[in-house]
Design a protein around this motif. Structure first.
Motif, PDB file in Angstrom:
ATOM      1  N   TYR A  82       5.490  -0.975  11.472  1.00  0.00           N
ATOM      2  CA  TYR A  82       5.857  -0.544  10.069  1.00  0.00           C
ATOM      3  C   TYR A  82       5.358  -1.377   9.124  1.00  0.00           C
ATOM      4  O   TYR A  82       5.438  -2.618   8.813  1.00  0.00           O
ATOM      5  CB  TYR A  82       7.409  -0.556  10.044  1.00  0.00           C
ATOM      6  CG  TYR A  82       8.062   0.183   8.744  1.00  0.00           C
ATOM      7  CD1 TYR A  82       8.270   1.593   8.853  1.00  0.00           C
ATOM      8  CD2 TYR A  82       8.068  -0.855   7.674  1.00  0.00           C
ATOM      9  CE1 TYR A  82       8.742   2.092   7.477  1.00  0.00           C
ATOM     10  CE2 TYR A  82       8.764   0.054   6.615  1.00  0.00           C
ATOM     11  CZ  TYR A  82       9.005   1.334   6.401  1.00  0.00           C
ATOM     12  OH  TYR A  82       9.290   2.052   5.647  1.00  0.00           O
ATOM     13  N   THR A  83       4.687  -0.761   7.978  1.00  0.00           N
ATOM     14  CA  THR A  83       4.042  -1.174   6.641  1.00  0.00           C
ATOM     15  C   THR A  83       4.693  -0.622   5.694  1.00  0.00           C
ATOM     16  O   THR A  83       4.699   0.411   5.477  1.00  0.00           O
ATOM     17  CB  THR A  83       2.449  -0.946   6.879  1.00  0.00           C
ATOM     18  OG1 THR A  83       1.876  -1.570   7.861  1.00  0.00           O
ATOM     19  CG2 THR A  83       2.031  -1.687   5.512  1.00  0.00           C
ATOM     20  N   PHE A  88       5.298   0.797   1.872  1.00  0.00           N
ATOM     21  CA  PHE A  88       4.421   1.571   0.846  1.00  0.00           C
ATOM     22  C   PHE A  88       4.842   0.833  -0.512  1.00  0.00           C
ATOM     23  O   PHE A  88       5.812   0.887  -0.886  1.00  0.00           O
ATOM     24  CB  PHE A  88       4.712   2.920   0.982  1.00  0.00           C
ATOM     25  CG  PHE A  88       3.877   3.932   0.130  1.00  0.00           C
ATOM     26  CD1 PHE A  88       2.522   3.880   0.128  1.00  0.00           C
ATOM     27  CD2 PHE A  88       4.252   4.367  -1.134  1.00  0.00           C
ATOM     28  CE1 PHE A  88       1.529   4.516  -0.418  1.00  0.00           C
ATOM     29  CE2 PHE A  88       3.373   5.096  -1.850  1.00  0.00           C
ATOM     30  CZ  PHE A  88       2.133   5.025  -1.768  1.00  0.00           C
ATOM     31  N   LEU A 129       2.798   6.852  -5.741  1.00  0.00           N
ATOM     32  CA  LEU A 129       1.827   7.865  -5.319  1.00  0.00           C
ATOM     33  C   LEU A 129       0.850   8.184  -6.227  1.00  0.00           C
ATOM     34  O   LEU A 129      -0.449   8.574  -5.615  1.00  0.00           O
ATOM     35  CB  LEU A 129       2.706   9.101  -5.010  1.00  0.00           C
ATOM     36  CG  LEU A 129       3.449   9.070  -3.578  1.00  0.00           C
ATOM     37  CD1 LEU A 129       4.336  10.412  -3.383  1.00  0.00           C
ATOM     38  CD2 LEU A 129       2.569   8.907  -2.478  1.00  0.00           C
ATOM     39  N   VAL A 150      -1.622   7.318   5.137  1.00  0.00           N
ATOM     40  CA  VAL A 150      -2.210   8.359   5.761  1.00  0.00           C
ATOM     41  C   VAL A 150      -1.222   9.375   6.007  1.00  0.00           C
ATOM     42  O   VAL A 150      -0.066   9.107   6.367  1.00  0.00           O
ATOM     43  CB  VAL A 150      -2.818   7.704   7.078  1.00  0.00           C
ATOM     44  CG1 VAL A 150      -3.411   8.765   8.045  1.00  0.00           C
ATOM     45  CG2 VAL A 150      -4.090   6.795   6.783  1.00  0.00           C
ATOM     46  N   PRO A 162       0.336   2.083   5.415  1.00  0.00           N
ATOM     47  CA  PRO A 162       1.545   3.082   5.826  1.00  0.00           C
ATOM     48  C   PRO A 162       1.280   4.631   6.346  1.00  0.00           C
ATOM     49  O   PRO A 162       0.126   5.010   5.640  1.00  0.00           O
ATOM     50  CB  PRO A 162       2.312   3.148   4.263  1.00  0.00           C
ATOM     51  CG  PRO A 162       1.513   2.134   3.823  1.00  0.00           C
ATOM     52  CD  PRO A 162       0.184   1.835   4.251  1.00  0.00           C
ATOM     53  N   ILE A 211       2.741   8.937   7.355  1.00  0.00           N
ATOM     54  CA  ILE A 211       3.824   9.529   7.247  1.00  0.00           C
ATOM     55  C   ILE A 211       3.303  10.860   8.467  1.00  0.00           C
ATOM     56  O   ILE A 211       2.255  11.315   8.117  1.00  0.00           O
ATOM     57  CB  ILE A 211       4.267  10.274   6.255  1.00  0.00           C
ATOM     58  CG1 ILE A 211       5.247  11.184   6.475  1.00  0.00           C
ATOM     59  CG2 ILE A 211       2.984  10.595   5.235  1.00  0.00           C
ATOM     60  CD1 ILE A 211       6.722  10.607   6.657  1.00  0.00           C
ATOM     61  N   ARG A 243       7.191   6.620  10.682  1.00  0.00           N
ATOM     62  CA  ARG A 243       7.722   7.564   9.679  1.00  0.00           C
ATOM     63  C   ARG A 243       7.342   8.891  10.296  1.00  0.00           C
ATOM     64  O   ARG A 243       6.114   9.349  10.587  1.00  0.00           O
ATOM     65  CB  ARG A 243       7.229   7.442   8.324  1.00  0.00           C
ATOM     66  CG  ARG A 243       7.682   6.061   7.573  1.00  0.00           C
ATOM     67  CD  ARG A 243       6.970   6.175   6.348  1.00  0.00           C
ATOM     68  NE  ARG A 243       6.885   4.731   5.714  1.00  0.00           N
ATOM     69  CZ  ARG A 243       6.027   3.860   5.898  1.00  0.00           C
ATOM     70  NH1 ARG A 243       5.063   4.357   6.731  1.00  0.00           N
ATOM     71  NH2 ARG A 243       6.052   2.702   5.234  1.00  0.00           N
ATOM     72  N   LEU A 293       4.636  13.051   1.862  1.00  0.00           N
ATOM     73  CA  LEU A 293       4.268  11.926   0.973  1.00  0.00           C
ATOM     74  C   LEU A 293       5.571  11.175   0.088  1.00  0.00           C
ATOM     75  O   LEU A 293       5.491  10.220  -0.063  1.00  0.00           O
ATOM     76  CB  LEU A 293       2.944  12.097   0.088  1.00  0.00           C
ATOM     77  CG  LEU A 293       1.825  12.867   0.667  1.00  0.00           C
ATOM     78  CD1 LEU A 293       0.850  13.257  -0.604  1.00  0.00           C
ATOM     79  CD2 LEU A 293       1.200  11.618   1.414  1.00  0.00           C
ATOM     80  N   LEU A 336       7.318   8.526   1.859  1.00  0.00           N
ATOM     81  CA  LEU A 336       6.751   7.207   1.949  1.00  0.00           C
ATOM     82  C   LEU A 336       7.502   6.227   1.032  1.00  0.00           C
ATOM     83  O   LEU A 336       7.505   4.979   1.095  1.00  0.00           O
ATOM     84  CB  LEU A 336       5.294   7.077   1.403  1.00  0.00           C
ATOM     85  CG  LEU A 336       4.273   7.654   2.408  1.00  0.00           C
ATOM     86  CD1 LEU A 336       2.941   7.855   1.781  1.00  0.00           C
ATOM     87  CD2 LEU A 336       4.092   6.802   3.780  1.00  0.00           C
ATOM     88  N   LEU A 337       8.106   6.826  -0.070  1.00  0.00           N
ATOM     89  CA  LEU A 337       8.828   6.134  -1.194  1.00  0.00           C
ATOM     90  C   LEU A 337      10.180   5.978  -1.014  1.00  0.00           C
ATOM     91  O   LEU A 337      10.858   4.983  -1.526  1.00  0.00           O
ATOM     92  CB  LEU A 337       8.593   6.940  -2.450  1.00  0.00           C
ATOM     93  CG  LEU A 337       7.313   7.102  -2.861  1.00  0.00           C
ATOM     94  CD1 LEU A 337       7.396   8.318  -4.127  1.00  0.00           C
ATOM     95  CD2 LEU A 337       6.424   5.911  -3.456  1.00  0.00           C
ATOM     96  N   PRO A 356      12.171   4.884   2.414  1.00  0.00           N
ATOM     97  CA  PRO A 356      12.149   4.686   3.673  1.00  0.00           C
ATOM     98  C   PRO A 356      13.696   4.695   4.205  1.00  0.00           C
ATOM     99  O   PRO A 356      14.413   4.380   3.815  1.00  0.00           O
ATOM    100  CB  PRO A 356      11.677   3.236   3.685  1.00  0.00           C
ATOM    101  CG  PRO A 356      11.832   2.567   2.475  1.00  0.00           C
ATOM    102  CD  PRO A 356      11.949   3.876   1.555  1.00  0.00           C
ATOM    103  N   VAL A 357      13.472   5.029   5.655  1.00  0.00           N
ATOM    104  CA  VAL A 357      14.520   5.004   6.398  1.00  0.00           C
ATOM    105  C   VAL A 357      14.220   4.221   7.705  1.00  0.00           C
ATOM    106  O   VAL A 357      13.116   3.938   7.785  1.00  0.00           O
ATOM    107  CB  VAL A 357      15.093   6.490   6.851  1.00  0.00           C
ATOM    108  CG1 VAL A 357      15.636   7.138   5.883  1.00  0.00           C
ATOM    109  CG2 VAL A 357      14.019   7.179   7.819  1.00  0.00           C
TER     110      VAL A 357
END
Lengths: 137, 78
Positions: free
Chosen positions: A10-11, A13, A17, A132, B13, B15, B31, B61, B64-65, B67-68
């Protein structure tokens, strides 16, 4: 470094965006029409898709799902046009110069784990990519 | 998806948009998001439905912001 199957890499973010460059990776069998199609009985190889590709130059080869939607509109599995629109609108910062397609069906999983997946990961790491988006078939 | 895990392990990261949560879940994705009304063959949205595809990409997308716990596949409807 070998990760156990239970561990989840896990990285975080850590960008906006609107500043992030996004790459696509798909196991839906995406490739350029000019590239060698995948072998339907199993294929652990990958295809490189340039960031400036025209959607009309892409197709899918896959024997384990109905490819009619993807053949009609590649964005159903590989949303390259949607990414470009989102870049123009400022929702994302950019579309990466390199994207990747695989078929995602092979009996040679060891090749995928030991070669294909790490090679794609290395190439993405070396290209200007902040995150990605992956899709299956 | 082994490639997702490899990319994430290299510090980028990711998704995943999936319509096969059982299969994807076995691979323990960092994710993942499942658009509930989408089907195999058009995970992003139906052919020609740019608006649906766009919503799916924006939603994915956006995850990504927000997270769970890694390994959980989130669902959403168009």
């Amino acid at each position: 470094m070998e990760l156990s199957r239970r561990a989840i890499p896990y990285t975080p973010f850590a960008k906006d965006l609107s500043q992030a460059t996004i790459a696509l990776v798909s196991t839906a069998g995406v490739h350029l029409k000019s590239q060698e199609p995948y072998h339907l009985d199993g294929d652990s190889s990958y295809r490189e898709v340039p960031g400036d590709v025209s959607a009309a130059d892409l197709m899918v080869t896959h024997g384990h799902y109905d490819t009619s939607s993807a053949l009609q509109d590649i964005n159903a599995v590989f949303p390259i046009d949607r990414l470009r629109e989102l870049q123009r609108e400022g929702f994302i910062g950019g579309v990466a110069p390199l994207h990747f397609g695989m078929m995602g069906y092979t009996l040679r999983m060891k090749e995928v784990i030991d070669q294909t997946a790490p090679e794609i990961a290395r190439r993405i790491e070396r290209s200007p990519t902040d995150a990605v988006l992956l899709t299956g078939g | 998806m082994h490639v997702q895990r490899a990319i994430e392990a290299n510090g980028i990261p990711t998704i995943l948009i999936t319509v096969e949560p059982e299969q994807s879940g076995q691979a323990r994705p960092p994710r993942a998001v499942q658009p509930l009304d989408h089907r195999l063959g058009w995970p992003v949205g139906p052919a020609g439905a740019a608006g649906v595809q766009r919503k799916t990409v924006m939603h994915a997308l956006g995850c990504l912001l927000d997270p769970v716990e890694p390994g959980i596949i989130r669902t959403f409807e168009d």
